[in-house]
Motif scaffolding. Sequence first.
Motif, PDB file in Angstrom:
ATOM      1  N   ASN A  57       0.806  -1.224   0.000  1.00  0.00           N
ATOM      2  CA  ASN A  57       0.000   0.000   0.000  1.00  0.00           C
ATOM      3  C   ASN A  57       0.836   1.270   0.000  1.00  0.00           C
ATOM      4  OD1 ASN A  57      -2.600  -1.113   0.028  1.00  0.00           O
ATOM      5  ND2 ASN A  57      -2.564  -1.406   2.236  1.00  0.00           N
ATOM      6  N   GLY A  58       2.157   1.149  -0.086  1.00  0.00           N
ATOM      7  CA  GLY A  58       3.032   2.316   0.039  1.00  0.00           C
ATOM      8  C   GLY A  58       2.721   3.413  -0.971  1.00  0.00           C
ATOM      9  N   PHE A  59       3.032   4.648  -0.589  1.00  0.00           N
ATOM     10  CA  PHE A  59       2.736   5.798  -1.452  1.00  0.00           C
ATOM     11  C   PHE A  59       3.899   6.164  -2.383  1.00  0.00           C
ATOM     12  CE2 PHE A  59      -0.294   6.452   2.005  1.00  0.00           C
ATOM     13  CZ  PHE A  59      -1.439   6.805   1.303  1.00  0.00           C
ATOM     14  N   CYS A  60       5.107   5.699  -2.081  1.00  0.00           N
ATOM     15  CA  CYS A  60       6.283   6.146  -2.840  1.00  0.00           C
ATOM     16  C   CYS A  60       6.336   5.515  -4.226  1.00  0.00           C
ATOM     17  CB  CYS A  60       7.563   5.807  -2.069  1.00  0.00           C
ATOM     18  SG  CYS A  60       9.053   6.399  -2.889  1.00  0.00           S
ATOM     19  N   PRO A  61       6.382   6.317  -5.297  1.00  0.00           N
ATOM     20  CA  PRO A  61       6.412   5.783  -6.670  1.00  0.00           C
ATOM     21  C   PRO A  61       7.654   4.950  -6.963  1.00  0.00           C
ATOM     22  CG  PRO A  61       5.793   8.107  -6.672  1.00  0.00           C
ATOM     23  CD  PRO A  61       6.259   7.791  -5.289  1.00  0.00           C
ATOM     24  N   THR A  62       8.795   5.256  -6.319  1.00  0.00           N
ATOM     25  CA  THR A  62      10.030   4.498  -6.569  1.00  0.00           C
ATOM     26  C   THR A  62      10.234   3.375  -5.556  1.00  0.00           C
ATOM     27  OG1 THR A  62      11.433   5.911  -5.172  1.00  0.00           O
ATOM     28  CG2 THR A  62      11.106   6.597  -7.457  1.00  0.00           C
ATOM     29  N   ARG A  63       9.355   3.283  -4.588  1.00  0.00           N
ATOM     30  CA  ARG A  63       9.428   2.310  -3.487  1.00  0.00           C
ATOM     31  C   ARG A  63      10.654   2.531  -2.607  1.00  0.00           C
ATOM     32  NH1 ARG A  63       5.140  -0.577  -4.263  1.00  0.00           N
ATOM     33  NH2 ARG A  63       4.514  -1.323  -6.322  1.00  0.00           N
ATOM     34  N   ARG A  64      11.082   3.786  -2.506  1.00  0.00           N
ATOM     35  CA  ARG A  64      12.190   4.079  -1.598  1.00  0.00           C
ATOM     36  C   ARG A  64      11.781   3.867  -0.143  1.00  0.00           C
ATOM     37  NH1 ARG A  64      15.536   8.701   0.649  1.00  0.00           N
ATOM     38  NH2 ARG A  64      17.676   7.976   0.305  1.00  0.00           N
ATOM     39  N   ASP A  65      10.493   3.908   0.122  1.00  0.00           N
ATOM     40  CA  ASP A  65      10.023   3.680   1.493  1.00  0.00           C
ATOM     41  C   ASP A  65      10.417   2.299   2.008  1.00  0.00           C
ATOM     42  OD1 ASP A  65       8.306   2.558  -0.384  1.00  0.00           O
ATOM     43  OD2 ASP A  65       6.485   2.961   0.760  1.00  0.00           O
ATOM     44  N   VAL A  66      10.315   1.269   1.144  1.00  0.00           N
ATOM     45  CA  VAL A  66      10.688  -0.073   1.591  1.00  0.00           C
ATOM     46  C   VAL A  66      12.208  -0.217   1.716  1.00  0.00           C
ATOM     47  CG1 VAL A  66       8.605  -1.197   0.759  1.00  0.00           C
ATOM     48  CG2 VAL A  66      10.558  -1.018  -0.752  1.00  0.00           C
ATOM     49  N   PHE A  67      12.954   0.519   0.876  1.00  0.00           N
ATOM     50  CA  PHE A  67      14.418   0.538   1.010  1.00  0.00           C
ATOM     51  C   PHE A  67      14.807   1.135   2.360  1.00  0.00           C
ATOM     52  CE2 PHE A  67      18.234   3.205   0.741  1.00  0.00           C
ATOM     53  CZ  PHE A  67      19.205   2.237   0.471  1.00  0.00           C
ATOM     54  N   LEU A  68      14.195   2.255   2.713  1.00  0.00           N
ATOM     55  CA  LEU A  68      14.491   2.902   3.998  1.00  0.00           C
ATOM     56  C   LEU A  68      14.098   2.003   5.165  1.00  0.00           C
ATOM     57  CD1 LEU A  68      13.219   6.504   3.164  1.00  0.00           C
ATOM     58  CD2 LEU A  68      15.597   5.803   3.436  1.00  0.00           C
ATOM     59  N   LYS A  69      12.970   1.323   5.031  1.00  0.00           N
ATOM     60  CA  LYS A  69      12.450   0.487   6.118  1.00  0.00           C
ATOM     61  C   LYS A  69      13.302  -0.761   6.348  1.00  0.00           C
ATOM     62  CE  LYS A  69       8.275  -2.183   7.318  1.00  0.00           C
ATOM     63  NZ  LYS A  69       6.874  -2.489   6.868  1.00  0.00           N
ATOM     64  N   TYR A  70      13.621  -1.485   5.281  1.00  0.00           N
ATOM     65  CA  TYR A  70      14.270  -2.783   5.440  1.00  0.00           C
ATOM     66  C   TYR A  70      15.791  -2.746   5.317  1.00  0.00           C
ATOM     67  CZ  TYR A  70       9.591  -4.799   5.103  1.00  0.00           C
ATOM     68  OH  TYR A  70       8.266  -5.129   5.328  1.00  0.00           O
ATOM     69  N   VAL A  71      16.311  -1.847   4.490  1.00  0.00           N
ATOM     70  CA  VAL A  71      17.759  -1.803   4.269  1.00  0.00           C
ATOM     71  C   VAL A  71      18.438  -0.848   5.242  1.00  0.00           C
ATOM     72  CG1 VAL A  71      19.612  -1.369   2.587  1.00  0.00           C
ATOM     73  CG2 VAL A  71      17.445  -2.411   1.835  1.00  0.00           C
ATOM     74  N   LEU A  72      17.931   0.381   5.338  1.00  0.00           N
ATOM     75  CA  LEU A  72      18.532   1.360   6.241  1.00  0.00           C
ATOM     76  C   LEU A  72      17.934   1.316   7.642  1.00  0.00           C
ATOM     77  CD1 LEU A  72      19.031   4.543   3.999  1.00  0.00           C
ATOM     78  CD2 LEU A  72      20.528   2.555   4.347  1.00  0.00           C
ATOM     79  N   LYS A  73      16.863   0.524   7.813  1.00  0.00           N
ATOM     80  CA  LYS A  73      16.221   0.353   9.132  1.00  0.00           C
ATOM     81  C   LYS A  73      15.693   1.664   9.719  1.00  0.00           C
ATOM     82  CE  LYS A  73      17.580  -3.956   8.962  1.00  0.00           C
ATOM     83  NZ  LYS A  73      16.619  -5.039   8.597  1.00  0.00           N
ATOM     84  N   GLU A  74      15.257   2.556   8.848  1.00  0.00           N
ATOM     85  CA  GLU A  74      14.651   3.807   9.306  1.00  0.00           C
ATOM     86  C   GLU A  74      13.244   3.523   9.829  1.00  0.00           C
ATOM     87  OE1 GLU A  74      15.789   6.817   9.526  1.00  0.00           O
ATOM     88  OE2 GLU A  74      17.560   6.940   8.241  1.00  0.00           O
ATOM     89  N   LYS A  75      12.852   4.247  10.843  1.00  0.00           N
ATOM     90  CA  LYS A  75      11.516   4.075  11.401  1.00  0.00           C
ATOM     91  C   LYS A  75      10.529   5.041  10.733  1.00  0.00           C
ATOM     92  CE  LYS A  75      12.893   2.343  15.928  1.00  0.00           C
ATOM     93  NZ  LYS A  75      12.787   2.518  17.402  1.00  0.00           N
ATOM     94  N   PRO A  76       9.321   4.575  10.439  1.00  0.00           N
ATOM     95  CA  PRO A  76       8.326   5.464   9.809  1.00  0.00           C
ATOM     96  C   PRO A  76       7.876   6.541  10.784  1.00  0.00           C
ATOM     97  CG  PRO A  76       7.301   3.406  10.458  1.00  0.00           C
ATOM     98  CD  PRO A  76       8.768   3.229  10.695  1.00  0.00           C
ATOM     99  N   GLN A  77       7.460   7.656  10.231  1.00  0.00           N
ATOM    100  CA  GLN A  77       6.932   8.751  11.034  1.00  0.00           C
ATOM    101  C   GLN A  77       5.405   8.711  10.931  1.00  0.00           C
ATOM    102  OE1 GLN A  77       8.891  12.084   9.175  1.00  0.00           O
ATOM    103  NE2 GLN A  77      10.834  11.702  10.219  1.00  0.00           N
TER     104      GLN A  77
END
Length: 296
Positions: A51-71
């Motif tokens: 359901n992510g909003f990011c057209p490039t799917r950078r959100d999943v890269f940030l979540k799983y690869v860089l381990k960034e937490k969503p705001q």
Amino acid sequence: MFMSADVEKKLRTMRKVVESMGISEDLRGYAWERPPVEPINDVRISVSDINGFCPTRRDVFLKYVLKEKPQINQYMLKGLAYHKLIRDTFVSLKKAIYSGLSSGEELVDEFFNDTEIPEKVCKKLGIDVKECLKLYRYLVLQISARVDEILSKYPDADEENIAGLALPPFVERKVDGSLVGLSKHLSVDVFTPHIVLDFKSGYGRREHMLALAGYALAIEADDETDVNYGFLVYIRVDKNVHFRHVGLVVGDELRREFIEVRDEIAELVDSGIDPGKPNQCPKFCSYYGVCNEDRG
């Protein structure tokens, strides 16, 4: 409310569609040991990633690869509040029926003016309590009316039958989606035999249908049973409460599209390569602040 006359009519139409076109066994969740349902790697994603909003799917890269937490934003908080409010209200009504409150009038007397559930849920999440109270009272009235309808049709119905007919059997049903490339800890809003329902508080998107297909495949793999139909239930609260049901057959096309998106995300995460930011970041994205932290 969830299986109203309108919904039942849509369901009858969808059953005819399934009978005429069928659904491929190779695209069922219980075909998880062979392609295309078989996961392509060890990555396991959540349905929210679909359901992510990011057209490039950078959100999943940030979540799983860089381990960034969503705001968490207001859009997400409202969705969380609606989900929890519905769950807690249904659980309380079901308990009340089993404890002996066996008429709609008794349920209304007990719950309509009790503000504990909406206040507890919405104050904690910072959502307008008045808005939550409207939704809560709407749920109480709808289920109470359903109880009286059941008693009118089946005067000798006991608590088990009343609860089973007035309320869905599973609310926030836990499902292991790991066999089909999804999280081991999925939570399905409502599940009845062969039908999965997902509540939404925003506007309709194609991704919502794909997410519903993901839930269907996960249940098929976990339970080894067919899930042919889905309903997206869009909730809007203003002066009144609005429930809009979008029914769909979880057919071959939708299943293939879900698998393609699942594989695309799994490949991206496995590669560890940053896909980059889109030209314009959607404001609803939970990683908007991460990607735009240097902007004033």
